[in-house]
Design an enzyme around this catalytic site. Structure first.
Site, PDB file in Angstrom:
ATOM      1  N   HIS A 175       0.834  -1.231   0.000  1.00 56.08           N
ATOM      2  CA  HIS A 175       0.000   0.000   0.000  1.00 56.08           C
ATOM      3  C   HIS A 175       0.855   1.262   0.000  1.00 56.08           C
ATOM      4  O   HIS A 175       0.454   2.283   0.544  1.00 56.08           O
ATOM      5  CB  HIS A 175      -0.937   0.021   1.208  1.00 56.08           C
ATOM      6  CG  HIS A 175      -1.662  -1.262   1.432  1.00 56.08           C
ATOM      7  ND1 HIS A 175      -2.835  -1.586   0.795  1.00 56.08           N
ATOM      8  CD2 HIS A 175      -1.340  -2.346   2.192  1.00 56.08           C
ATOM      9  CE1 HIS A 175      -3.230  -2.788   1.176  1.00 56.08           C
ATOM     10  NE2 HIS A 175      -2.333  -3.280   2.006  1.00 56.08           N
ATOM     11  N   SER A 233      14.705  20.854 -17.077  1.00 55.62           N
ATOM     12  CA  SER A 233      13.487  21.595 -17.374  1.00 55.62           C
ATOM     13  C   SER A 233      13.892  22.867 -18.097  1.00 55.62           C
ATOM     14  O   SER A 233      14.982  23.393 -17.876  1.00 55.62           O
ATOM     15  CB  SER A 233      12.765  21.933 -16.067  1.00 55.62           C
ATOM     16  OG  SER A 233      12.011  23.105 -16.221  1.00 55.62           O
ATOM     17  N   GLU A 288       9.207   8.015 -17.465  1.00 56.75           N
ATOM     18  CA  GLU A 288       7.839   8.496 -17.650  1.00 56.75           C
ATOM     19  C   GLU A 288       7.287   8.094 -19.022  1.00 56.75           C
ATOM     20  O   GLU A 288       6.119   7.731 -19.158  1.00 56.75           O
ATOM     21  CB  GLU A 288       7.794  10.017 -17.504  1.00 56.75           C
ATOM     22  CG  GLU A 288       8.045  10.456 -16.077  1.00 56.75           C
ATOM     23  CD  GLU A 288       8.245  11.964 -15.968  1.00 56.75           C
ATOM     24  OE1 GLU A 288       7.639  12.570 -15.095  1.00 56.75           O
ATOM     25  OE2 GLU A 288       9.013  12.534 -16.758  1.00 56.75           O
ATOM     26  N   LYS A 291      16.093  20.991 -12.137  1.00 59.51           N
ATOM     27  CA  LYS A 291      15.383  19.753 -12.419  1.00 59.51           C
ATOM     28  C   LYS A 291      16.214  18.690 -13.135  1.00 59.51           C
ATOM     29  O   LYS A 291      17.059  18.992 -13.964  1.00 59.51           O
ATOM     30  CB  LYS A 291      14.139  20.041 -13.284  1.00 59.51           C
ATOM     31  CG  LYS A 291      13.084  20.838 -12.588  1.00 59.51           C
ATOM     32  CD  LYS A 291      12.408  20.112 -11.425  1.00 59.51           C
ATOM     33  CE  LYS A 291      11.456  19.050 -11.917  1.00 59.51           C
ATOM     34  NZ  LYS A 291      10.269  19.647 -12.551  1.00 59.51           N
TER      35      LYS A 291
END
Ligand code: ARG
Length: 463
Positions: A159, A280, A293, A286
């Site tokens: 979980h 970024s 992704e 970043k």
């Protein structure tokens, strides 16, 4: 669009006066079948010659002409014509230009229906081999990294909550298992595709004394199809490929998701190599895990191809219907996607840096030893449920006091149960993982054995 291949060219004339429309054209993507298409044609022509169905002079011209076409395609000199719709007509029409009338004999005892089924089966077998190899490569990266982390303790989650300590190698080897099943599915799909349809003709078979077995052997097929009507309309093997690809993408997207989470500032468990991250355009600090992704994101299009083809074949009457032309884009796209995603995942695993201390700290600053402490009481004769309640109360107290189990003294433990003694102070992350010494468990000893076994499997797979 005009039909500028004069009527003398039968392949071109087969289009008749019908207006070619983009809607029916497939050459933009089925040109990828050129090697399979030409290999099939060469063998088919030779078989026709061997069987005395066409003259050997014509066979020689056909084979030579097809050789020229392969070269033209590979040198980028071939002129693809949309008005000729598909790969089969483009090749045949060019053959006519190169060798004249003899080209018209190639399509004896054959239809585009058994031809395209054959081409696609050959292509799918190759794609299965490449996907299999890429899955094995990823498994190899996982094993290599696992070997370095047999003693690296990390929280195991249920979980998304820290549950019990495991060693990182065990976590990585869980993915080894998933990709092992994926590799197996690609191998099984290659077997499903390994059946040769040529000789089925348009759908009923052909009225010539052909030698299907010889053609199958030359094209490296293990079997010939048993029913011509099924053979020209069966695309199950593509559904199987898309299923294998979808499951592989499901597994890849799970791995990708963990890499995204693990590389976040919040976790800080790993650092992905520069190769697989990007900056970024606005936030200078970043390091975005773009590859992970995109693996996660591209899973959707592969599932889409599976759903698309299942829907396309649903309710199709026998035999060939043009709907079946819709099988290819999804197949090609899924193959490109899954193979690249497997390769990228292998690269990410091989290139990432593991923050061993962060992982251990995350396990230490948590209550992942709760089960072991309860098990300790069980060892003292307490029923597990009662031990569970005692340790649950103890952990609530710790949370209220802002301390971990590690900071408790024996007397603190004894407030929860007087059955606690010195032994409880010996429970550590390492003792907890070592205790799970069952087949399939996280004890380093077991994990080391699992890694050895995995290396054996990889060696058998030729990696
Ligand atoms: N481009 C077609 C396909 O991919 C080839 C077979 C065409 N056969 C036909 N009868 N129109 O399915």
């Amino acid at each position: 669009m005009t039909n500028n291949n004069e009527n003398k060219n039968p392949a071109a004339a087969a289009r008749g006066s019908e207006l070619a429309s983009d809607f029916t054209v497939s050459i933009n993507y089925d040109s990828r079948l050129y090697r399979e298409d030409i290999a099939g044609s060469i063998v088919h022509a030779r078989m026709l010659g061997r069987q005395g169905i066409i003259e050997s002079d014509d066979v020689e011209k056909i084979v030579e002409g097809l050789g020229v076409i392969i070269e033209e395609i590979e040198n980028g000199e071939f002129e693809w014509k949309e008005e000729l719709e598909d790969i089969h007509m483009n090749v045949e029409s060019r053959l006519y230009e190169l060798i004249g009338d003899a080209a018209g004999r190639l399509h004896t005892a054959r239809s585009r229906n058994d031809q395209v089924a054959t081409d696609t089966r050959l292509w799918t077998q190759l794609a299965c081999g490449r996907a299999f190899d890429a899955a094995v490569q990823l498994q190899k990266s996982l094993v290599d990294l696992a070997e370095q982390h047999i003693d690296t303790v990390v929280p195991g989650y249920t979980h998304m909550q820290r549950g019990q300590p495991v060693v990182l190698a065990h976590h990585l080897m869980a993915y080894f298992e998933m990709f092992d099943r994926d590799a197996t599915r690609f191998a099984q799909t290659a077997e499903s595709a390994d059946v040769m349809p040529l000789g089925s003709g348009a759908m009923a078979g052909v009225p010539y004394d052909i030698d299907r077995e010889w053609v199958a052997k030359e094209l490296d097929f293990s079997d010939i199809s048993r029913n011509s009507m099924d053979a020209v309309s069966d695309r199950d093997f593509i559904v199987e490929f898309l299923t294998a690809s979808s499951l592989a993408m499901a597994h890849l997207s799970r791995l990708a998701e963990e890499l995204v989470i693990w590389s976040s500032d919040e976790f800080g468990f790993i650092k992905l190599s520069d190769e697989f991250t990007s900056g970024s355009s606005i936030m200078p600090q970043k390091r975005n895990p773009d590859f992970a992704e995109l693996i996660r994101g591209k899973t959707g299009r592969v599932y889409g191809s599976l759903m698309g083809l299942l829907t396309t074949i649903k309710g199709l009457p026998l035999t060939y219907n043009r709907d079946l032309q819709e099988d290819k884009e999804g197949l090609f796209d899924a193959a490109d996607t899954v193979i690249t995603a497997l390769e990228a995942a292998a690269g990410m695993i091989a290139g990432m840096t593991v923050n061993v201390d962060r992982m251990r700290q995350a396990a230490a600053n948590s209550f992942v030893l709760a089960t072991d402490i309860a098990d300790y009481l069980v060892g003292k004769g307490v029923p597990f449920r009662a031990a569970y309640i005692a340790v649950s109360d103890l952990s609530k107290q710790c949370i209220a006091d802002g301390v971990g189990f590690g900071e408790l003294s024996l007397s603190d433990f004894q407030k929860a149960s007087d059955l606690f003694d010195d032994g409880v102070m010996e429970i550590t992350l390492d003792s907890a993982v070592a205790a799970r010494n069952v087949p399939g468990g996280t004890a380093p000893e077991r994990v080391r054995a699992a890694i050895e076994e995995a290396k054996g499997l990889l060696a058998d797979a030729g990696a």
